[in-house]
Scaffold this motif. Structure first.
Motif, mmCIF file in Angstrom:
data_model
loop_
_atom_site.group_PDB
_atom_site.id
_atom_site.type_symbol
_atom_site.label_atom_id
_atom_site.label_comp_id
_atom_site.label_asym_id
_atom_site.label_seq_id
_atom_site.Cartn_x
_atom_site.Cartn_y
_atom_site.Cartn_z
ATOM 1 N N VAL A 118 1.315 -18.814 3.957
ATOM 2 C CA VAL A 118 1.919 -18.201 5.126
ATOM 3 C C VAL A 118 1.860 -19.128 6.336
ATOM 4 O O VAL A 118 2.636 -18.979 7.281
ATOM 5 C CB VAL A 118 1.280 -16.833 5.462
ATOM 6 C CG1 VAL A 118 1.489 -15.846 4.333
ATOM 7 C CG2 VAL A 118 -0.176 -16.970 5.792
ATOM 8 N N TRP A 124 1.662 -5.166 3.428
ATOM 9 C CA TRP A 124 1.279 -5.493 2.045
ATOM 10 C C TRP A 124 0.215 -4.493 1.556
ATOM 11 O O TRP A 124 -0.726 -4.163 2.282
ATOM 12 C CB TRP A 124 0.732 -6.913 2.023
ATOM 13 C CG TRP A 124 0.288 -7.424 0.693
ATOM 14 C CD1 TRP A 124 0.874 -7.212 -0.515
ATOM 15 C CD2 TRP A 124 -0.851 -8.269 0.457
ATOM 16 N NE1 TRP A 124 0.182 -7.878 -1.506
ATOM 17 C CE2 TRP A 124 -0.883 -8.532 -0.934
ATOM 18 C CE3 TRP A 124 -1.835 -8.836 1.269
ATOM 19 C CZ2 TRP A 124 -1.870 -9.326 -1.518
ATOM 20 C CZ3 TRP A 124 -2.803 -9.630 0.697
ATOM 21 C CH2 TRP A 124 -2.821 -9.874 -0.678
ATOM 22 N N GLU A 126 5.516 -8.276 7.049
ATOM 23 C CA GLU A 126 5.319 -8.083 5.612
ATOM 24 C C GLU A 126 3.836 -8.050 5.267
ATOM 25 O O GLU A 126 3.387 -7.263 4.431
ATOM 26 C CB GLU A 126 5.983 -9.216 4.820
ATOM 27 C CG GLU A 126 7.494 -9.107 4.743
ATOM 28 C CD GLU A 126 8.078 -10.139 3.795
ATOM 29 O OE1 GLU A 126 7.326 -11.019 3.329
ATOM 30 O OE2 GLU A 126 9.283 -10.051 3.531
ATOM 31 N N LEU A 127 3.086 -8.948 5.897
ATOM 32 C CA LEU A 127 1.649 -9.002 5.597
ATOM 33 C C LEU A 127 0.947 -7.723 6.044
ATOM 34 O O LEU A 127 0.073 -7.206 5.343
ATOM 35 C CB LEU A 127 1.026 -10.228 6.281
ATOM 36 C CG LEU A 127 -0.412 -10.553 5.918
ATOM 37 C CD1 LEU A 127 -0.590 -10.684 4.411
ATOM 38 C CD2 LEU A 127 -0.866 -11.834 6.611
ATOM 39 N N ASN A 139 2.488 -16.498 0.275
ATOM 40 C CA ASN A 139 3.586 -15.529 0.269
ATOM 41 C C ASN A 139 4.378 -15.747 -1.013
ATOM 42 O O ASN A 139 5.032 -16.774 -1.189
ATOM 43 C CB ASN A 139 4.464 -15.749 1.505
ATOM 44 C CG ASN A 139 5.574 -14.733 1.612
ATOM 45 O OD1 ASN A 139 5.859 -14.007 0.664
ATOM 46 N ND2 ASN A 139 6.199 -14.664 2.770
ATOM 47 N N GLY A 172 4.973 -19.893 -4.570
ATOM 48 C CA GLY A 172 5.157 -19.289 -3.253
ATOM 49 C C GLY A 172 4.803 -20.292 -2.181
ATOM 50 O O GLY A 172 4.617 -21.471 -2.453
ATOM 51 N N TRP A 219 6.509 -13.600 8.541
ATOM 52 C CA TRP A 219 5.731 -12.919 7.523
ATOM 53 C C TRP A 219 4.775 -11.864 8.061
ATOM 54 O O TRP A 219 4.213 -11.089 7.310
ATOM 55 C CB TRP A 219 4.956 -13.924 6.663
ATOM 56 C CG TRP A 219 4.191 -14.968 7.442
ATOM 57 C CD1 TRP A 219 4.563 -16.259 7.648
ATOM 58 C CD2 TRP A 219 2.939 -14.804 8.106
ATOM 59 N NE1 TRP A 219 3.643 -16.909 8.412
ATOM 60 C CE2 TRP A 219 2.628 -16.050 8.699
ATOM 61 C CE3 TRP A 219 2.058 -13.739 8.263
ATOM 62 C CZ2 TRP A 219 1.478 -16.242 9.440
ATOM 63 C CZ3 TRP A 219 0.900 -13.940 9.009
ATOM 64 C CH2 TRP A 219 0.630 -15.180 9.583
ATOM 65 N N PHE A 228 1.854 -11.055 -1.545
ATOM 66 C CA PHE A 228 1.023 -12.194 -1.175
ATOM 67 C C PHE A 228 -0.081 -12.363 -2.221
ATOM 68 O O PHE A 228 -0.305 -11.472 -3.056
ATOM 69 C CB PHE A 228 0.383 -11.976 0.206
ATOM 70 C CG PHE A 228 1.382 -11.865 1.317
ATOM 71 C CD1 PHE A 228 1.719 -12.979 2.069
ATOM 72 C CD2 PHE A 228 2.005 -10.652 1.593
ATOM 73 C CE1 PHE A 228 2.653 -12.879 3.089
ATOM 74 C CE2 PHE A 228 2.945 -10.540 2.610
ATOM 75 C CZ PHE A 228 3.263 -11.660 3.366
#
Lengths: 227, 179
Positions: A82, A97, A93-94, A122, A79, A90, A128
């Protein structure tokens, strides 16, 4: 490197100065993150590097004349940190998560001062993984006195700022508190796993101080006043 | 406490730990091609063991199609020349790498024999290259050995010799669980 079964594994090698508690911190951090279900490296190893290997791998460091050096190998996580991309890519998304709240609560519990964007990987599709726990307990040079003095002191929780912009919403705060409610049982169940290694890395007074520190910060409702 | 004493204590507490005594220890270089769009893409690896250089460089035929698709036929042809020149530069120790190719040091590499080391570095490094990813390594690269000591071409792997990360202390009870 080869793992304990002789299988090849891609791993990152970390070696720390003799006066540092970073190896102990890494071990405890990894055990507790795993215990809380937070994604991190699947496996880590304590490996013994020779002086020649250390000098080859980390030539800028003075390793003295010790023959063997306990070091850490961390299985590679595929990955991107970030920090490698702009925040807009991101941040949503974070925030969504499933481990964000446990991750922030864990950093608060462990006094993890370096949960920066480079230490969150990520792994794709909204997932993550947290890495690098050397700066737990306020950093690798903690002392029992420093832990006692700072048991309830506020600090800059970088994960909180990265994921939630520094201020938790009521829902986020509640999620972190729910995660923190598990800390005491996690500590009880996994303390022996930690001391399996710490008994050889730290002094009894240091181990006791760290346990007291973690226990105090795992108290009921302790997190309610933190985030 | 001294690191060596801690190491002894950790070994004693983890009787399942295994010492690693690799037969070969050396250094190496990752080799990168600088693409027209600015990426540094792995195209090979070279290792230096006991005065001998071993190298594994991508075959032009295996990457030509990808390079041509991404940057055009001219670039693909130029890269073929660069790979040839890189091979020559590695063969001739006084030669410099051609422009457009750079090297990144591998500070330490260890293993039972040079072929094994090269193969592992290839599979865990170069084979992940955008240019090579979908093909098996055995079909991708030229293998060659050069240096001042050609008789040192490796034997087959010896049993019970081990790889890098010497003397791994592994957990006593939990198998793959690291701590």
């Amino acid at each position: 490197m080869l793992d304990e079964y002789g299988n090849e594994v891609k791993a990152h090698i970390k070696a720390f100065p003799a006066d540092s508690k970073a190896l102990a911190n890494e071990l405890a951090g990894w055990i507790l993150h795993r215990a809380a279900g937070i994604e991190t490296a699947e496996r880590i190893w304590v490996i013994i590097l020779s002086n020649a290997e250390l000098r080859a791998l980390f030539p800028a460091v003075d390793w003295g004349d010790a023959d063997d050096w306990p070091s850490l190998a961390v299985q590679h996580i595929s990955g991107q940190p970030v920090s490698a991309k702009s925040a807009e890519l991101w941040v949503d998304e974070l925030a969504a998560w499933h481990s964000t709240a446990p991750c922030i609560a864990m950093a608060e519990w462990l006094w993890e001062i370096d949960g920066n964007a480079g230490n969150l990987i990520n792994t794709g599709r909204g997932e993550f993984a947290a890495i690098d726990f050397a700066d737990s307990f306020g950093g690798p040079h903690w002392t029992p006195a420093r832990l006692r003095k700072n048991t309830h002191a506020p600090f800059y929780n970088k994960r909180l700022h990265i994921a939630w912009g520094g201020i938790a919403t009521p829902a986020q705060r509640q999620a972190a508190q729910e995660s923190a409610a598990r800390h005491a049982s996690i500590l009880a169940r996994h303390w022996r796993d930690i001391t399996h290694w710490w008994d050889h890395l730290l002094k009894p007074k240091q181990i006791q101080a760290a346990h007291d520190f973690l226990l105090a910060r795992a108290a009921v409702n302790w997190m309610d006043h933190r985030l | 406490m001294k690191p060596s004493k801690i190491a002894d204590a950790l070994r004693a507490a983890n009787p399942a730990s295994k010492p690693r005594q690799p037969a070969y220890t050396g250094t190496g270089h990752w080799l990168y091609w600088h693409s027209p769009s600015g990426e540094m893409l792995p195209i090979g690896v070279a290792i230096h063991l006991n005065g001998v250089t071993y190298r594994q460089i991508a075959e032009h035929n295996d990457i030509q199609q990808t390079v041509a698709a991404l940057w055009g036929e001219t670039v693909a042809w130029q890269l073929g020349k660069l790979l040839d020149n890189t091979t020559t530069a590695l063969y001739d120790k006084t030669g410099n790498l051609p422009e457009g190719i750079s090297a990144e040091a591998i500070e330490l590499c260890q293993g039972d024999n040079p072929a094994q080391i090269l193969d592992r570095l290839w599979r865990h490094g170069v084979a992940d290259s955008l240019l090579l990813k979908k093909k098996p390594p055995s079909q991708l690269a030229e293998r060659s050995i050069s240096g001042s000591n050609p008789e040192a071409v490796p034997d087959e792997p010896a049993e019970n010799t081990r790889d890098a990360a010497a003397s791994a202390v592994v957990p006593p009870k939990r198998g793959g669980h690291g701590q």
